[in-house]
Design a protein around this motif. Structure first.
Motif, PDB file in Angstrom:
ATOM      1  N   LEU A 123      -0.023 -40.181 -17.455  1.00 25.10           N
ATOM      2  CA  LEU A 123      -0.740 -40.556 -16.238  1.00 25.10           C
ATOM      3  C   LEU A 123      -0.541 -39.499 -15.161  1.00 25.10           C
ATOM      4  N   ALA A 124       0.693 -39.005 -15.008  1.00 22.81           N
ATOM      5  CA  ALA A 124       0.990 -38.001 -13.983  1.00 22.81           C
ATOM      6  C   ALA A 124       0.220 -36.705 -14.215  1.00 22.81           C
ATOM      7  N   LYS A 125      -0.116 -36.417 -15.456  1.00 20.72           N
ATOM      8  CA  LYS A 125      -0.922 -35.234 -15.751  1.00 20.72           C
ATOM      9  C   LYS A 125      -2.399 -35.445 -15.455  1.00 20.72           C
ATOM     10  N   SER A 126      -2.839 -36.702 -15.524  1.00 22.09           N
ATOM     11  CA  SER A 126      -4.282 -36.963 -15.437  1.00 22.09           C
ATOM     12  C   SER A 126      -4.774 -37.317 -14.038  1.00 22.09           C
ATOM     13  N   VAL A 127      -3.907 -37.840 -13.158  1.00 18.47           N
ATOM     14  CA  VAL A 127      -4.353 -38.211 -11.812  1.00 18.47           C
ATOM     15  C   VAL A 127      -3.961 -37.115 -10.822  1.00 18.47           C
ATOM     16  N   GLU A 128      -4.669 -37.055  -9.710  1.00 18.54           N
ATOM     17  CA  GLU A 128      -4.422 -36.007  -8.714  1.00 18.54           C
ATOM     18  C   GLU A 128      -3.900 -36.592  -7.411  1.00 18.54           C
ATOM     19  N   ILE A 129      -3.058 -35.809  -6.739  1.00 18.47           N
ATOM     20  CA  ILE A 129      -2.569 -36.113  -5.396  1.00 18.47           C
ATOM     21  C   ILE A 129      -2.794 -34.861  -4.547  1.00 18.47           C
ATOM     22  N   ASP A 130      -3.531 -35.007  -3.478  1.00 19.33           N
ATOM     23  CA  ASP A 130      -3.839 -33.873  -2.595  1.00 19.33           C
ATOM     24  C   ASP A 130      -4.471 -32.707  -3.355  1.00 19.33           C
ATOM     25  N   GLY A 131      -5.353 -33.043  -4.290  1.00 18.79           N
ATOM     26  CA  GLY A 131      -6.104 -32.010  -4.980  1.00 18.79           C
ATOM     27  C   GLY A 131      -5.395 -31.331  -6.125  1.00 18.79           C
ATOM     28  N   GLN A 132      -4.228 -31.786  -6.526  1.00 14.31           N
ATOM     29  CA  GLN A 132      -3.532 -31.195  -7.665  1.00 14.31           C
ATOM     30  C   GLN A 132      -2.915 -32.304  -8.511  1.00 14.31           C
ATOM     31  N   PRO A 133      -2.647 -32.013  -9.788  1.00 21.00           N
ATOM     32  CA  PRO A 133      -2.078 -33.055 -10.648  1.00 21.00           C
ATOM     33  C   PRO A 133      -0.792 -33.632 -10.058  1.00 21.00           C
ATOM     34  N   ALA A 134      -0.628 -34.918 -10.187  1.00 21.28           N
ATOM     35  CA  ALA A 134       0.589 -35.565  -9.668  1.00 21.28           C
ATOM     36  C   ALA A 134       1.834 -34.941 -10.266  1.00 21.28           C
ATOM     37  N   LEU A 135       1.733 -34.423 -11.477  1.00 23.02           N
ATOM     38  CA  LEU A 135       2.876 -33.820 -12.150  1.00 23.02           C
ATOM     39  C   LEU A 135       3.423 -32.610 -11.402  1.00 23.02           C
ATOM     40  N   ALA A 136       2.610 -31.991 -10.554  1.00 20.27           N
ATOM     41  CA  ALA A 136       3.051 -30.812  -9.804  1.00 20.27           C
ATOM     42  C   ALA A 136       3.911 -31.176  -8.602  1.00 20.27           C
ATOM     43  N   LYS A 137       3.946 -32.421  -8.219  1.00 17.34           N
ATOM     44  CA  LYS A 137       4.702 -32.865  -7.050  1.00 17.34           C
ATOM     45  C   LYS A 137       6.197 -32.998  -7.386  1.00 17.34           C
TER      46      LYS A 137
END
Length: 409
Positions: free
Chosen positions: A267-281
């Motif tokens: 899920l973290a790879k597929s959804v975005e937060i602030d225009g980038q994958p959640a996994l990058a946070k």
């Protein structure tokens, strides 16, 4: 600790996997099961068909004695089968209590005639069983029950109430623990039975859950007659019989269902937060790291159980650790997954939501799992006393007759 299958175990695993690949539901059948999920009758019919197919091929209850339909498989072979079956989307859930808890209790205490009557049809899924233990006033204290059993010739008259009984509304039979003598300490005055759930005086009322489902029930007993021939164990020996059920329950209620670390990572790879994958946070990665470590810890704790089974030993209390951690992880991971999908976290529509609404359903289901099979508090006591060797809690009611115990007003 041995992480690898022996040659014999590897051969058994390959045989189980081959049968499952040839007989498990096809992708289209799995999709149909999803569409029918809300229709309990259709879901039950599919589950019965799958259970019967397993039974005909010798895979159902394989660890049971051969005279009751099993093949006397070793405990580790049972684990291997459950591992392999868990990889397929097959119907499950309706028979877990009967096969995992009621069946072993009947094997230990029923007459030979009763075993031959009830166990083979239970194994095929033709008759479903439930467990009648918990009561409104008892909480986590099983021995605090108040359902009364009074002797009347060759029968017993049962009056009282049980609660949180999974599957009672579709069960054919149930195992029941009652209070037959209130004049002795609470653990000594219990007597154990099995009964037909269609008996006169038995009323089942489903409990509406927060998820919208009604898998749990209240069960009321109003002058229900049970023949003494359906007593399991001696009169007053109900706590001893109950322990047989509860020990098997610890093995039957273990791992939490998805979502777990793997589903959250996807899920973290597929959804975005602030225009980038959640996994990058960074904060998301920190949470994922914590749950990954816990998932590995659970994996290797379970390997201790598997290693003991493989060596023919009796597993220790590790299943309490597994259940305690995995149940709380289900709640925490589900909650975090709902946060990742932002406002969509309040929606449960499987057609439109990421991961098919898996995190929402997991969150609604998780509180019940932290109670079923032993509450978090009970499991912590078991771990403290039996794993860490800490002194047990002080029990001021240990030697007091049940009818002398103070009650709230």
């Amino acid at each position: 600790m041995d992480f690898e299958d022996t040659p014999q175990e590897a051969e058994f695993r390959a045989k189980a996997r081959a049968w499952l690949e040839a007989n498990a539901p096809s992708p289209e059948e799995v999709r149909q099961m999803g569409r029918e999920a809300a229709d309990e009758k259709q879901a039950l019919a599919r589950a019965r068909a799958w259970q019967a197919k397993k039974a005909d091929a010798g895979w159902a209850c394989m660890h049971w004695p051969k005279e009751y339909g099993g093949m006397a498989a070793t405990p580790i072979e049972r684990v291997i089968w459950e591992q392999e079956e868990g990889k397929f989307a097959v119907p499950r859930g309706f028979f877990d209590i009967g096969l995992g808890m009621c069946g072993p209790t009947m094997m230990a205490y029923a007459t030979e005639e009763q075993k031959k009557r009830y166990l083979p049809v239970m194994r095929r899924g033709e008759e479903i069983w439930c467990q009648l233990f918990s009561e409104p006033a008892g909480g986590s204290d099983v021995a605090g029950l108040r359902t009364r059993a009074e002797r009347d010739g060759d029968d017993w008259i049962i009056n009282g109430q049980k609660i949180w009984t999974s599957g009672a509304h579709y069960s054919d039979y149930g195992i029941l623990v009652t209070r037959s003598d209130p004049n002795v300490p609470k653990h000594q005055g219990l007597t154990f039975f099995f009964l037909d759930m269609k008996s006169p005086g038995v009323t089942v009322k489903p409990i509406k859950q927060i998820s919208g489902a009604s898998g749990f029930n209240e069960v009321f007993f109003d002058n229900v007659r049970i023949p003494d021939s359906q007593r399991l164990g001696k009169v007053g020996d109900g706590w001893k019989v109950s322990l047989t059920t509860l020990m098997n329950e610890r093995l039957s209620v273990g791992d939490a269902p998805p979502p777990g670390f793997d589903e959250l990572f996807a899920l973290a790879k597929s959804v975005e937060i602030d225009g980038q994958p959640a996994l990058a946070k960074d904060d998301v990665r920190q949470k994922l790291a914590d749950w990954y470590v816990q998932s590995r810890g659970l994996k290797y704790t379970k390997f201790r159980t598997y290693t003991a089974l493989s060596r023919g030993q009796t597993p220790g209390p590790e299943s309490s650790i597994t259940k305690l951690v995995s149940a709380s992880n289900l709640q925490n991971i589900s909650s975090f997954g709902m946060d990742l999908v932002d406002q969509g976290g309040v929606m449960t529509d499987g057609e439109t939501m990421p991961a098919g609404g898996l995190f929402q359903h997991g969150y609604l289901f998780s509180p019940g799992l932290r109670i079923a099979g032993g509450t978090d508090e009970i499991l912590r006591n078991i771990i403290a006393e039996r794993v860490l060797g800490l002194p047990p809690d002080i029990r001021v009611d240990k030697d007091i007759p049940f009818n002398k115990l103070p009650v709230g007003k």
